[in-house]
Design a protein around this motif. Sequence first.
Motif, short mmCIF file in Angstrom:
data_model
loop_
_atom_site.label_atom_id
_atom_site.label_comp_id
_atom_site.label_asym_id
_atom_site.label_seq_id
_atom_site.Cartn_x
_atom_site.Cartn_y
_atom_site.Cartn_z
N LEU A 133 124.78 111.39 50.63
CA LEU A 133 126.07 111.17 51.27
C LEU A 133 125.92 110.79 52.74
CD1 LEU A 133 128.05 114.17 49.69
CD2 LEU A 133 128.04 111.76 48.98
N GLU A 134 124.69 110.82 53.24
CA GLU A 134 124.44 110.49 54.65
C GLU A 134 123.55 109.25 54.72
OE1 GLU A 134 125.77 112.17 57.13
OE2 GLU A 134 126.70 113.67 55.82
N PRO A 135 123.63 108.50 55.82
CA PRO A 135 122.75 107.34 55.97
C PRO A 135 121.29 107.79 56.04
CG PRO A 135 124.54 107.29 57.58
CD PRO A 135 124.57 108.64 56.94
N ALA A 136 120.41 106.86 55.76
CA ALA A 136 118.98 107.14 55.82
C ALA A 136 118.28 106.02 56.59
CB ALA A 136 118.39 107.26 54.41
N VAL A 137 117.13 106.38 57.16
CA VAL A 137 116.29 105.42 57.88
C VAL A 137 114.88 105.54 57.34
CG1 VAL A 137 115.44 104.68 60.14
CG2 VAL A 137 117.71 105.72 59.96
N SER A 138 114.23 104.39 57.16
CA SER A 138 112.86 104.43 56.64
C SER A 138 111.99 103.43 57.38
CB SER A 138 112.84 104.14 55.13
OG SER A 138 113.47 102.90 54.87
N LEU A 139 110.71 103.70 57.31
CA LEU A 139 109.70 102.85 57.96
C LEU A 139 108.78 102.31 56.87
CD1 LEU A 139 108.67 102.27 60.98
CD2 LEU A 139 106.82 103.84 60.37
N HIS A 140 108.48 101.01 56.95
CA HIS A 140 107.71 100.36 55.90
C HIS A 140 106.55 99.59 56.53
CE1 HIS A 140 111.05 100.97 52.93
NE2 HIS A 140 111.62 101.23 54.09
N VAL A 141 105.35 100.00 56.22
CA VAL A 141 104.16 99.27 56.68
C VAL A 141 103.65 98.47 55.50
CG1 VAL A 141 101.88 99.47 57.71
CG2 VAL A 141 103.61 101.19 58.23
#
Length: 181
Positions: A133-141
């Motif tokens: 229900l909350e936004p998410a942030v991700s890092l992609h290498v």
Amino acid sequence: MNSDSDLQIAGDILEVPHLLQAPREHPATVAEFVGLARSVAADRAQWEHLVRYDATSRWYHLLRTGPGYEVWLLSWVPGQGSGPHDHGRSSGVLTVLDGELTERTRRGERTLGAGAQRMFAPGFVHEVVNDALEPAVSLHVYFPGLTEMPMHPQSHVRPAGAATMACAAPVPYGPADPVSA
Ligand SMILES: [Fe+2]
């Protein structure tokens, strides 16, 4: 001194730099790519101010490049997902920085909380969705950098025996939108 070990170092270990691996400017091994992602994740000042949330299309930002690799920052509002895809000949490390993401593969699904990391090899098929229900942030290498991201039918991330699986609608993907998850 650790009395449980027979191994002891006589003298000052810092006096033997010629026996240590020279620090590298850029990561070159899987462990080093994982380490790079962890170090970026731990340093919020590097990425927090860059994050945008876009309900109409998935947001991404090229955070860093180096010889043979790219580091992307992605945001996911609730309900946004990648659709089932692989990463061509690229390997990658997915790290959740904020919020929670769900990864679906043929073997099932797993919830990835902040700090979770997933390493994947070329050709690995998955779907990443923000089911929370909350936004998410991700890092992609990605190494090498992502040049293609073939999409797959939903059945490629449905565990054997599963009759149905509720999935967010895949976001349209085109050549100008190379990054998914
Ligand atoms: Fe992916």
